[in-house]
Design a protein around this motif. Structure first.
Motif, short mmCIF file in Angstrom:
data_model
loop_
_atom_site.label_atom_id
_atom_site.label_comp_id
_atom_site.label_asym_id
_atom_site.label_seq_id
_atom_site.Cartn_x
_atom_site.Cartn_y
_atom_site.Cartn_z
N LEU A 237 0.84 -1.19 0.00
CA LEU A 237 0.00 0.00 0.00
C LEU A 237 0.88 1.24 0.00
O LEU A 237 1.69 1.45 0.91
CB LEU A 237 -0.92 0.02 1.23
N GLU A 238 0.73 2.06 -1.04
CA GLU A 238 1.51 3.30 -1.15
C GLU A 238 0.72 4.45 -0.56
O GLU A 238 -0.47 4.62 -0.85
CB GLU A 238 1.83 3.56 -2.61
N ILE A 239 1.39 5.25 0.26
CA ILE A 239 0.75 6.39 0.93
C ILE A 239 1.07 7.65 0.13
O ILE A 239 2.23 8.05 0.02
CB ILE A 239 1.25 6.53 2.37
N PRO A 240 0.06 8.30 -0.45
CA PRO A 240 0.30 9.44 -1.34
C PRO A 240 1.04 10.58 -0.64
O PRO A 240 0.78 10.90 0.52
CB PRO A 240 -1.11 9.88 -1.74
N GLU A 241 1.99 11.16 -1.37
CA GLU A 241 2.70 12.39 -0.98
C GLU A 241 3.51 12.24 0.31
O GLU A 241 3.90 13.23 0.91
CB GLU A 241 1.71 13.55 -0.82
N GLN A 242 3.79 11.01 0.73
CA GLN A 242 4.54 10.80 1.96
C GLN A 242 5.84 10.07 1.67
O GLN A 242 6.01 9.44 0.62
CB GLN A 242 3.70 10.00 2.97
N ALA A 243 6.76 10.17 2.64
CA ALA A 243 8.02 9.45 2.55
C ALA A 243 8.12 8.49 3.73
O ALA A 243 7.27 7.63 3.91
CB ALA A 243 9.18 10.44 2.50
#
Length: 265
Positions: A237-243
């Motif tokens: 799961l990729e979390i948008p706009e986060q690192a």
């Protein structure tokens, strides 16, 4: 930490391991990353505690926990085992960064864990993790230059933007992170020492959620891809706009991802 109750147990080598506990329900144990304590995950824990018992561990060498001269990955695994013995069978374990390596290694070794959430474990799947920067960081720690060591860690190993490092320097978090710098070289050494031992992580059978920031460093993306391609029950799961620090920036998003994952069992 209003409502969080401090608790302690003892690891195999006699080191006290502490955590703060919130909520009631099925147990979730959280293992934080380098340069932090369990407190960094409190905003996520407060949300999860609505339906779960959440145990915010302070890993050895910080916070509520003690330390010992001898250190390697096996000591951290023993620490987590001691907490899991209190949590009871079938706990979920959330691990962030170095804590995710510990969580993954524990599951691979057969710990009684029902589900895993791994947020960017920095496995050295392509190359050593910034070997030159690790050496510079260790030398800075030896010289007592803890702020310089932390700056090297954030800029050259975590790959945090210069402006974000500047913001962190001006925040209360900076001083707390500087205090934890002496634990950094030993953890970086463990990470790079795993380069020839990555197959151990491919034996994980538990349902696993792999969290990844959309704009995180490439080596974190490589490590996550390595696990996604090899674990039989992994979800990415990729979390948008986060690192690397979405649990700090958008704790509600991270908590919702964990609740959705566990609710879909």
């Amino acid at each position: 930490m209003q409502g969080a109750v401090p608790k302690r147990t003892t690891s195999a080598d006699g080191t006290p391991i502490g955590w703060r506990q919130l909520g009631t329900g099925p147990a979730i144990v959280i293992a934080h990353g380098a340069m932090s304590t369990g407190e960094q995950w409190l905003p996520v824990a407060e949300i999860l505690a609505e339906h779960n018992t959440v145990m915010l561990v302070d890993r050895r060498g910080r916070g509520l926990s003690g330390d010992a001269p001898d250190y390697d990955l096996s000591t951290e695994l023993a620490d987590l085992d001691a907490v899991l013995a209190v949590a009871g069978p079938g706990a979920t374990v959330i691990g962030h960064s170095y804590g995710a390596i510990i969580a993954a290694a524990a599951a691979a070794a057969g710990a009684d864990i029902s589900a895993l959430v791994l947020y960017e474990p920095p496995l050295p799947v392509v190359d050593l993790i910034a070997a030159n920067a690790c050496t510079s960081c260790a030398r800075a720690v030896e010289a007592g230059e803890h702020e310089r060591a932390l700056s090297i860690m954030l800029a050259d190993i975590v790959h945090m933007d210069e402006s974000d490092v500047g913001d962190l320097r001006r925040s209360p978090m900076w001083e707390r992170m500087v205090d934890l710098v002496p634990t950094l070289p030993r953890e970086l050494g463990v990470i790079n020492g795993l380069a020839g031992d990555l197959d151990r992580f491919t034996t994980i059978q538990q349902r696993t959620l792999l969290l990844l920031g959309e704009v995180t460093a490439q080596y974190q993306r490589d490590a996550t891809r390595f696990l996604v391609e090899r674990l039989p029950a992994a979800t990415r799961l990729e979390i948008p706009e986060q690192a690397h620090f979405a649990h700090v920036a958008v704790p509600g998003t991270v908590a919702d991802a964990v609740r959705s994952f566990l609710g879909g069992a």
